[in-house]
Motif scaffolding. Sequence first.
Motif, PDB file in Angstrom:
ATOM      1  N   ALA A  41       0.835  -1.207   0.000  1.00 52.14           N
ATOM      2  CA  ALA A  41       0.000   0.000   0.000  1.00 52.14           C
ATOM      3  C   ALA A  41       0.869   1.256   0.000  1.00 52.14           C
ATOM      4  N   VAL A  42       1.915   1.243   0.832  1.00 50.59           N
ATOM      5  CA  VAL A  42       2.810   2.414   0.905  1.00 50.59           C
ATOM      6  C   VAL A  42       3.472   2.647  -0.449  1.00 50.59           C
ATOM      7  N   ARG A  43       3.923   1.552  -1.048  1.00 45.80           N
ATOM      8  CA  ARG A  43       4.641   1.668  -2.330  1.00 45.80           C
ATOM      9  C   ARG A  43       3.710   2.172  -3.434  1.00 45.80           C
ATOM     10  N   LEU A  44       2.489   1.687  -3.442  1.00 47.82           N
ATOM     11  CA  LEU A  44       1.551   2.045  -4.520  1.00 47.82           C
ATOM     12  C   LEU A  44       1.059   3.472  -4.410  1.00 47.82           C
ATOM     13  N   PHE A  45       0.789   3.893  -3.169  1.00 44.04           N
ATOM     14  CA  PHE A  45       0.113   5.174  -3.019  1.00 44.04           C
ATOM     15  C   PHE A  45       1.022   6.300  -2.530  1.00 44.04           C
ATOM     16  N   LEU A  46       2.115   5.967  -1.817  1.00 48.03           N
ATOM     17  CA  LEU A  46       2.969   7.039  -1.294  1.00 48.03           C
ATOM     18  C   LEU A  46       4.288   7.182  -2.060  1.00 48.03           C
ATOM     19  N   TYR A  47       4.844   6.062  -2.515  1.00 48.59           N
ATOM     20  CA  TYR A  47       6.137   6.129  -3.224  1.00 48.59           C
ATOM     21  C   TYR A  47       6.076   5.385  -4.561  1.00 48.59           C
ATOM     22  N   PRO A  48       5.200   5.827  -5.474  1.00 48.66           N
ATOM     23  CA  PRO A  48       5.054   5.057  -6.722  1.00 48.66           C
ATOM     24  C   PRO A  48       5.985   5.523  -7.844  1.00 48.66           C
ATOM     25  N   ASP A  49       6.881   6.489  -7.557  1.00 46.42           N
ATOM     26  CA  ASP A  49       7.630   7.096  -8.667  1.00 46.42           C
ATOM     27  C   ASP A  49       8.742   6.216  -9.228  1.00 46.42           C
ATOM     28  N   THR A  50       9.480   5.543  -8.349  1.00 45.70           N
ATOM     29  CA  THR A  50      10.595   4.731  -8.847  1.00 45.70           C
ATOM     30  C   THR A  50      10.100   3.322  -9.144  1.00 45.70           C
ATOM     31  N   ILE A  51      10.011   3.002 -10.425  1.00 46.13           N
ATOM     32  CA  ILE A  51       9.525   1.657 -10.753  1.00 46.13           C
ATOM     33  C   ILE A  51      10.569   0.860 -11.541  1.00 46.13           C
ATOM     34  N   HIS A  52      11.615   1.513 -12.033  1.00 42.08           N
ATOM     35  CA  HIS A  52      12.676   0.781 -12.732  1.00 42.08           C
ATOM     36  C   HIS A  52      13.946   1.624 -12.773  1.00 42.08           C
ATOM     37  N   TYR A  53      15.024   1.025 -13.217  1.00 42.55           N
ATOM     38  CA  TYR A  53      16.257   1.779 -13.457  1.00 42.55           C
ATOM     39  C   TYR A  53      16.904   1.233 -14.718  1.00 42.55           C
ATOM     40  N   ASN A  54      17.943   1.939 -15.130  1.00 44.19           N
ATOM     41  CA  ASN A  54      18.571   1.654 -16.404  1.00 44.19           C
ATOM     42  C   ASN A  54      20.024   1.202 -16.214  1.00 44.19           C
ATOM     43  N   THR A 247       8.153 -13.193  -0.842  1.00 42.66           N
ATOM     44  CA  THR A 247       9.259 -12.442  -0.229  1.00 42.66           C
ATOM     45  C   THR A 247      10.119 -11.779  -1.295  1.00 42.66           C
ATOM     46  N   PHE A 248      10.351 -12.500  -2.383  1.00 37.03           N
ATOM     47  CA  PHE A 248      11.271 -11.948  -3.374  1.00 37.03           C
ATOM     48  C   PHE A 248      10.669 -10.796  -4.172  1.00 37.03           C
ATOM     49  N   VAL A 249       9.348 -10.692  -4.195  1.00 34.67           N
ATOM     50  CA  VAL A 249       8.725  -9.505  -4.806  1.00 34.67           C
ATOM     51  C   VAL A 249       9.233  -8.259  -4.086  1.00 34.67           C
ATOM     52  N   PHE A 250       9.274  -8.338  -2.755  1.00 37.09           N
ATOM     53  CA  PHE A 250       9.665  -7.168  -1.969  1.00 37.09           C
ATOM     54  C   PHE A 250      11.188  -6.973  -1.969  1.00 37.09           C
ATOM     55  N   LEU A 251      11.925  -8.075  -1.932  1.00 38.89           N
ATOM     56  CA  LEU A 251      13.386  -7.939  -1.995  1.00 38.89           C
ATOM     57  C   LEU A 251      13.802  -7.329  -3.341  1.00 38.89           C
ATOM     58  N   GLY A 252      13.138  -7.775  -4.405  1.00 37.22           N
ATOM     59  CA  GLY A 252      13.432  -7.229  -5.733  1.00 37.22           C
ATOM     60  C   GLY A 252      13.104  -5.749  -5.800  1.00 37.22           C
ATOM     61  N   ASP A 253      11.980  -5.379  -5.193  1.00 34.56           N
ATOM     62  CA  ASP A 253      11.583  -3.968  -5.191  1.00 34.56           C
ATOM     63  C   ASP A 253      12.586  -3.137  -4.390  1.00 34.56           C
ATOM     64  N   LEU A 254      13.024  -3.675  -3.246  1.00 33.03           N
ATOM     65  CA  LEU A 254      14.007  -2.947  -2.430  1.00 33.03           C
ATOM     66  C   LEU A 254      15.324  -2.773  -3.197  1.00 33.03           C
ATOM     67  N   TRP A 255      15.670  -3.782  -3.977  1.00 33.07           N
ATOM     68  CA  TRP A 255      16.888  -3.691  -4.788  1.00 33.07           C
ATOM     69  C   TRP A 255      16.776  -2.528  -5.781  1.00 33.07           C
ATOM     70  N   VAL A 256      15.626  -2.445  -6.459  1.00 33.51           N
ATOM     71  CA  VAL A 256      15.421  -1.368  -7.437  1.00 33.51           C
ATOM     72  C   VAL A 256      15.481  -0.002  -6.745  1.00 33.51           C
ATOM     73  N   LEU A 257      14.860   0.101  -5.582  1.00 37.82           N
ATOM     74  CA  LEU A 257      14.883   1.373  -4.847  1.00 37.82           C
ATOM     75  C   LEU A 257      16.303   1.727  -4.421  1.00 37.82           C
ATOM     76  N   VAL A 259      19.157   0.812  -5.820  1.00 41.10           N
ATOM     77  CA  VAL A 259      19.982   1.227  -6.974  1.00 41.10           C
ATOM     78  C   VAL A 259      19.604   2.645  -7.386  1.00 41.10           C
ATOM     79  N   ASP A 260      18.307   2.915  -7.410  1.00 42.87           N
ATOM     80  CA  ASP A 260      17.849   4.246  -7.810  1.00 42.87           C
ATOM     81  C   ASP A 260      18.360   5.315  -6.841  1.00 42.87           C
ATOM     82  N   ALA A 261      18.443   4.963  -5.568  1.00 45.61           N
ATOM     83  CA  ALA A 261      18.921   5.922  -4.561  1.00 45.61           C
ATOM     84  C   ALA A 261      20.447   5.945  -4.481  1.00 45.61           C
ATOM     85  N   GLU A 262      21.115   5.184  -5.363  1.00 46.16           N
ATOM     86  CA  GLU A 262      22.580   5.091  -5.419  1.00 46.16           C
ATOM     87  C   GLU A 262      23.199   4.569  -4.123  1.00 46.16           C
ATOM     88  N   MET A 263      22.437   3.766  -3.405  1.00 46.91           N
ATOM     89  CA  MET A 263      22.999   3.117  -2.213  1.00 46.91           C
ATOM     90  C   MET A 263      23.829   1.906  -2.632  1.00 46.91           C
TER      91      MET A 263
END
Length: 272
Positions: A41-54, A247-257, A259-263
């Motif tokens: 819910a948080v990801r969909l409605f509060l932080y939906p901007d980062t959905i992929h990276y290049n 579980t891996f849906v969320f781990l994958g999403d955290l990975w994308v976030l 990378v996008d945040a350059e962590m």
Amino acid sequence: MGEGIKLPVLNGLGRTNRIDNWLRQPLAMGIALTAAMIYTAVRLFLYPDTIHYNVNGATVMSPIFSPNVLEWELFGLNDWNHPGWVNAAILVLWIPFGFRGTCYYMRRVYYRTFFASPVACWVDEPEINKKIGYKGEKRLFIFNNLHRYFLYAAMIILAIKWWDVTHTLHFTEGAAQGWGICIGTLVMGFEAFLLTMYVTSCHALRHLAGGVLDRWTSPIAKLRGKLFGRISVLNRSHGFWFWTSLTFVFLGDLWVLAVDAEMVSDMVLFAL
Ligand code: FES
């Protein structure tokens, strides 16, 4: 024989003669499911901007937002002037939600964790459950009968997820160009693999493969019988695939976030 014998079950919510740590599993499952719903819910409605990276021109997509239907030309979805709060996940997630929500294994989980009906074997349930009793798949639960249709839709989503994995394989920019793999390929590929195992161990898929027939005698029926047997083997671990794929849906999403945040940074592991 045996008529009138009462089993020594203690009465009262959560009362039992069991001496093992029976609460641990339903508690862990309840916390995990609640956390999954809140995160989504948080990801969909509060932080939906980062959905992929290049990565060198290849796209690595968050599992929550894959498939990104808003980029499809189909039905002019890419040109659709949609409201700001609409994103790909909001349009598509009803399928995985419906699929998981009506899953036979999931029914066991939510009956135990959220309805305490019962929380575990040999543990007493709330009085209200006894008053209502089990009425089968009726009223709201009638939707559980849609599971096979959610299965068909989930198979389409699964195919698109594998298609999305191929988008991580072609590098058109930077020093390493050509076909290869990056870390994101492994992340997306592993997520698609776990989902494949979850879908292919589904009870409804097993029925689709070899159900309804009385005997597996004709050549086609024999083939269906073999498929039934194979899916039955996978089906024994259906709960394991349920949790690991979720579980891996969320781990994958955290990975994308991340990378996008350059962590952390993704890289091309090899390109040909
Ligand atoms: Fe669990 Fe079909 S029974 S996904």
